[in-house]
Design a protein around this motif. Structure first.
Motif, PDB file in Angstrom:
ATOM      1  N   PHE A  90       3.811   0.758   2.630  1.00 58.34           N
ATOM      2  CA  PHE A  90       3.633  -0.307   3.604  1.00 58.34           C
ATOM      3  C   PHE A  90       3.505  -1.649   2.908  1.00 58.34           C
ATOM      4  N   TYR A 100       0.853  -1.186   0.000  1.00 56.13           N
ATOM      5  CA  TYR A 100       0.000   0.000   0.000  1.00 56.13           C
ATOM      6  C   TYR A 100       0.889   1.235   0.000  1.00 56.13           C
ATOM      7  N   PHE A 139      -4.173   1.016  -2.396  1.00 53.48           N
ATOM      8  CA  PHE A 139      -3.805  -0.364  -2.687  1.00 53.48           C
ATOM      9  C   PHE A 139      -2.982  -0.412  -3.972  1.00 53.48           C
ATOM     10  N   PRO A 173       1.124  11.948   1.468  1.00 51.37           N
ATOM     11  CA  PRO A 173       0.955  12.894   2.583  1.00 51.37           C
ATOM     12  C   PRO A 173      -0.500  13.143   2.971  1.00 51.37           C
ATOM     13  N   SER A 174      -1.410  12.954   2.060  1.00 53.92           N
ATOM     14  CA  SER A 174      -2.830  13.164   2.383  1.00 53.92           C
ATOM     15  C   SER A 174      -3.336  12.153   3.405  1.00 53.92           C
ATOM     16  N   GLY A 175      -2.670  11.008   3.506  1.00 56.34           N
ATOM     17  CA  GLY A 175      -3.017  10.030   4.538  1.00 56.34           C
ATOM     18  C   GLY A 175      -3.754   8.794   4.074  1.00 56.34           C
ATOM     19  N   GLU A 176      -4.396   8.856   2.936  1.00 62.96           N
ATOM     20  CA  GLU A 176      -5.175   7.711   2.482  1.00 62.96           C
ATOM     21  C   GLU A 176      -4.268   6.598   1.996  1.00 62.96           C
ATOM     22  N   LEU A 177      -4.554   5.368   2.377  1.00 60.54           N
ATOM     23  CA  LEU A 177      -3.780   4.230   1.898  1.00 60.54           C
ATOM     24  C   LEU A 177      -4.316   3.785   0.542  1.00 60.54           C
ATOM     25  N   GLN A 196       0.948   5.325   1.036  1.00 65.24           N
ATOM     26  CA  GLN A 196       0.278   6.352   1.823  1.00 65.24           C
ATOM     27  C   GLN A 196       0.922   7.701   1.531  1.00 65.24           C
TER      28      GLN A 196
END
Lengths: 115, 119
Positions: free
Chosen positions: B91, B37, B47, B41-45, B39
């Motif tokens: 990740f 995954y 896929f 800087p906006s934070g959303e993971l 991520q």
């Protein structure tokens, strides 16, 4: 496809109040949803797993009375942080998975700041 | 118990360089799934890819490629000709076969690798 939304994206609240975060699967039915917590510059920590219509399963060390999870429909799960305190400030992320599927799709996250 | 190790905490490269992100995992299961995954800087993971334990075929998707080797329990990710937009935390994650039950679908994440691509 496989879009997951979260609301609100950011919330600031006073200590002692409760905050509800919504997680929605927009284009698929999410039989299972997961709630994670992420501290700055750290990995994701799974808090709980919820199946639609069932009680959530909490990870060890997560207070179920503190973090109430409801998964009442196939497209919506909610996380309520009750009596929030500054140490609850964090980035909360949900993910959703369709029945018989493997991949989890994540929402954009909710930044909670408790003053 | 399952474990994922991403030994590289931070990587910094200059645009157009190739970069490989390492991922080593531990599991006692014969059937399992591996994921990457992203991520930003906006934070959303976001896929990127999924691999099951029976499919060791490497995969290429545009500038991204993945090398899965069961013999070394590794699932490495290479970005070719990196771009500034590739800057993010990446990740690697592992799960059991969800067919075994709801809890089997839980993801075990590595600590993440912060990739910074400089112009």
């Amino acid at each position: 496809g496989a879009v997951v939304s979260q609301h609100p994206s950011r919330v600031i609240c006073k200590s002692g109040t409760s905050v509800k975060i919504e997680c929605r699967s927009l284009d698929f039915q999410a039989t299972t949803m997961f709630w994670y917590r992420q501290f700055p510059k750290q990995s994701l920590m799974l808090m709980a797993t919820s199946n639609e219509g069932s009680k959530a399963t909490y990870e060890q060390g997560v207070e179920k009375d503190k973090f109430l999870i409801n998964h009442a429909s196939l497209t919506l799960s909610t996380l309520t942080v009750t009596s929030a305190h500054p140490e609850d400030s964090s980035f909360y992320i949900c993910s959703a998975r369709e029945r018989a599927k493997v991949t989890q799709y994540f929402g954009p996250g909710t930044r909670l700041l408790v003053l | 118990a399952q474990k994922v190790t991403q030994a590289q905490t931070e990587i910094s490269v200059v645009e157009k360089e190739d970069v490989t992100l390492d991922c080593v995992y531990e599991t006692r299961d014969t059937t399992y799934y591996l994921f990457w995954y992203k991520q930003p800087p906006s934070g959303e993971l976001v896929f990127l890819i999924r691999r099951n334990s029976f499919d060791e075929q490497n995969e290429i998707s545009g500038r991204y490629s993945w090398n899965f080797q069961k013999s070394t329990s590794s699932f490495n990710f290479t970005i070719t000709a990196s771009q500034v937009v590739d800057s993010a935390v990446y990740f690697c994650a592992l799960s059991k076969d969800p067919a075994g039950g709801t809890s089997y679908g839980k993801l075990t994440f590595g600590q993440g690798t912060i990739l910074t691509v400089h112009p």
